[in-house]
Design an enzyme around this catalytic site. Structure first.
Site, PDB file in Angstrom:
ATOM      1  N   GLY A  29      -4.503 -11.951  -5.711  1.00  0.00           N
ATOM      2  CA  GLY A  29      -3.042 -12.034  -5.683  1.00  0.00           C
ATOM      3  C   GLY A  29      -2.477 -12.581  -6.969  1.00  0.00           C
ATOM      4  CD  GLU A  30       0.830 -17.350  -6.842  1.00  0.00           C
ATOM      5  OE1 GLU A  30       1.756 -17.362  -7.649  1.00  0.00           O
ATOM      6  OE2 GLU A  30       0.764 -18.148  -5.884  1.00  0.00           O
ATOM      7  CG  ASP A  58      -2.764  -0.293  -1.421  1.00  0.00           C
ATOM      8  OD1 ASP A  58      -3.969  -0.357  -1.160  1.00  0.00           O
ATOM      9  OD2 ASP A  58      -1.868  -0.604  -0.609  1.00  0.00           O
TER      10      ASP A  58
HETATM   11  P1  AMP Z   1      -1.612  -4.015   0.189  1.00  0.00           P
HETATM   12  O1  AMP Z   1      -0.407  -4.915   0.150  1.00  0.00           O
HETATM   13  O2  AMP Z   1      -2.036  -3.542  -1.160  1.00  0.00           O
HETATM   14  O3  AMP Z   1      -2.724  -4.562   1.005  1.00  0.00           O
HETATM   15  O4  AMP Z   1      -1.173  -2.679   0.943  1.00  0.00           O
HETATM   16  C1  AMP Z   1      -0.152  -2.608   1.859  1.00  0.00           C
HETATM   17  C2  AMP Z   1      -0.068  -1.192   2.374  1.00  0.00           C
HETATM   18  O5  AMP Z   1      -1.217  -0.929   3.188  1.00  0.00           O
HETATM   19  C3  AMP Z   1       1.142  -0.975   3.259  1.00  0.00           C
HETATM   20  O6  AMP Z   1       2.002  -0.038   2.628  1.00  0.00           O
HETATM   21  C4  AMP Z   1       0.599  -0.459   4.582  1.00  0.00           C
HETATM   22  O7  AMP Z   1       1.228   0.705   5.038  1.00  0.00           O
HETATM   23  C5  AMP Z   1      -0.865  -0.191   4.306  1.00  0.00           C
HETATM   24  N1  AMP Z   1      -1.706  -0.671   5.422  1.00  0.00           N
HETATM   25  C6  AMP Z   1      -1.534  -1.780   6.188  1.00  0.00           C
HETATM   26  N2  AMP Z   1      -2.501  -1.895   7.109  1.00  0.00           N
HETATM   27  C7  AMP Z   1      -3.343  -0.837   6.914  1.00  0.00           C
HETATM   28  C8  AMP Z   1      -4.538  -0.403   7.526  1.00  0.00           C
HETATM   29  N3  AMP Z   1      -5.098  -1.061   8.543  1.00  0.00           N
HETATM   30  N4  AMP Z   1      -5.117   0.718   7.055  1.00  0.00           N
HETATM   31  C9  AMP Z   1      -4.574   1.384   6.033  1.00  0.00           C
HETATM   32  N5  AMP Z   1      -3.445   1.041   5.404  1.00  0.00           N
HETATM   33  C10 AMP Z   1      -2.825  -0.073   5.833  1.00  0.00           C
END
Ligand code: AMP
Length: 308
Positions: free
Chosen positions: A207-208, A238
Site C-alpha cells: 500500500g502506501e 490492480d
Molecule cells: P484492489 O484494490 O487492487 O485490491 O482491487 C479492487 C478491485 O477488485 C475492485 O474493483 C473489485 O471489483 C475487485 N474485486 C474485489 N473482490 C474481488 C474478488 N474476490 N475477485 C475478483 N475481483 C475482486
C-alpha cells in the site's frame, strides 16, 4: 513488443472512504489492469464476463484505450459481479462489505483467437480455476505469466489457487495476503515460501509503504510516492499490476533488472489511481503526467553516499 492477455473481474463497485461514498461505479481487477497497461500501447485483450446490466459505455471506455474486449462475455440475462468495500481511517486497510459473484459463478473464459499466442499473461484477481482455464488455452507457453489474487480466493478455493500458483512466473500479492498464504509474519520468509510454491519472482505490495520484489536472494524495494491527496485506494493493486505487466510486455525483457523498472512504473501508475474515486483518474492519464511523476520518483529515491 509482446502481446498481453489480461484476465480479471469487470465489475460494479460501491466504495466508502473517509472522504465519501459512491453508488455502483465501474470497477474490477481487469478494468484497472487494462486501463493501466494501456499507457504502454501494447496489444492487449481483456478476458472477463459481465451481465446485461453492464453499460456499453463502460466497455467502450476500455475499447477506446485500445484494450480488445472481444474476450469480455456479456450474459444478457445475468448480473454483473458486484463488490463493496469500506476503508478504515488509515486508508490502508478495508473491510469487504459484499462480494456478489453473479455471472462469475458459471464463467468459462474464452481467450480471443488472436491472443492465444500472447507472450505475457496477466492473471488478475478472479477464481483460480478461471485463471488456470486461461493458461490452458494458450497455444504456446507464455514467456511470462503473472498472477494476482486476494484473501477471498484463499478462503474459498485454496487448493485451486495453489495449483495455479505452481504454473506462474510472478505473483503480485499484498503483505496481508502473503502472510495469510504462508502463515509467516516476516515478508522475507513469506516471499521465500511463495517462491518454493512456484513463482520465481514475488512482488509484495504494501500500500502506501511501497512494494518489494524478490528473486532468488535478491530484494528490490520501491517506496510509494508520498501524495497530498488520497481519496480511494480501490484498484491501486490492480493498477500496479497493469503497469508492471504493461511495461514488461512493451520492453520484452523479463530479467530481474528490468522488473525493477517495471515495479517503478507500477508504483507510479498506482499513485494516480488513488487520487480520485474508482477509475476516474486512470481514464484520461497522459504520457506527460506519467513522465513527470517518474521524475518525482527518481528525485525521491536517489541519493549519494560515500562508503569508505
Ligand atoms: P484492489 O484494490 O487492487 O485490491 O482491487 C479492487 C478491485 O477488485 C475492485 O474493483 C473489485 O471489483 C475487485 N474485486 C474485489 N473482490 C474481488 C474478488 N474476490 N475477485 C475478483 N475481483 C475482486
Amino acid at each position: 513488443m509482446s502481446k498481453l492477455v489480461i484476465v480479471g473481474t469487470v465489475a460494479f463497485d460501491a466504495i466508502e472512504t473517509p472522504f465519501g461514498k459512491t453508488d455502483k461505479i465501474l470497477g474490477g481487477a481487469a478494468t484497472y489492469i487494462g486501463l493501466s497497461a494501456s499507457n504502454f500501447n501494447v496489444d492487449s485483450a481483456a478476458v472477463s464476463v459481465v451481465g446485461g446490466d453492464f453499460p456499453q459505455e463502460y466497455l467502450d471506455l476500455l475499447k477506446n484505450r485500445n484494450v480488445d474486449i472481444e474476450g469480455i462475455e456479456v450474459v444478457k440475462d445475468g448480473k454483473t459481479f458486484f463488490w463493496s468495500g469500506k476503508y478504515h481511517n488509515d486508508m490502508n486497510s478495508r473491510d469487504t462489505l459484499a462480494t456478489e459473484l453473479n455471472v462469475l459463478e458459471h464463467f468459462n473464459p474464452v481467450v480471443p483467437k488472436n491472443y492465444k499466442d500472447a507472450e505475457v499473461v496477466m492473471l488478475g484477481n478472479l477464481h483460480p480455476l478461471v485463471q488456470q482455464g486461461v493458461l490452458n488455452q494458450m497455444t504456446k507457453k507464455p514467456k511470462l505469466a503473472i498472477l494476482d489474487t486476494m484473501n477471498f480466493w484463499m478462503d474459498i478455493a485454496l487448493d485451486d489457487l495453489l495449483s495455479v500458483i505452481k504454473n506462474v512466473d510472478v505473483i503480485t500479492i499484498n503483505d496481508e495476503e502473503a502472510r495469510q498464504l504462508t502463515g509467516e509474519y516476516s515478508l522475507v520468509v513469506a516471499a521465500k515460501k511463495i517462491q518454493e510454491m512456484g513463482p520465481k519472482f514475488v512482488v509484495i505490495k504494501k500500500g502506501e509503504h511501497g512494494a518489494l520484489l524478490f528473486h532468488d536472494d535478491n530484494v528490490f524495494y520501491a517506496p510509494a510516492l508520498p501524495l497530498k491527496e488520497v481519496f480511494d485506494p480501490t484498484g491501486a493493486g490492480d493498477t500496479f499490476a497493469g503497469g508492471f505487466a504493461g511495461y514488461l510486455a512493451k520492453t520484452d525483457d523479463f530479467s530481474f533488472e528490468n522488473m525493477k523498472t517495471a515495479v517503478i512504473y507500477g508504483s507510479t501508475l498506482a499513485s494516480f489511481c488513488v487520487e480520485k474515486f474508482g477509475t476516474e483518474r486512470m481514464q484520461n492519464l497522459t504520457d506527460k503526467e506519467i513522465y513527470e511523476r517518474l521524475e518525482q520518483f527518481k528525485t525521491l529515491t536517489q541519493f549519494d553516499i560515500e562508503l569508505s
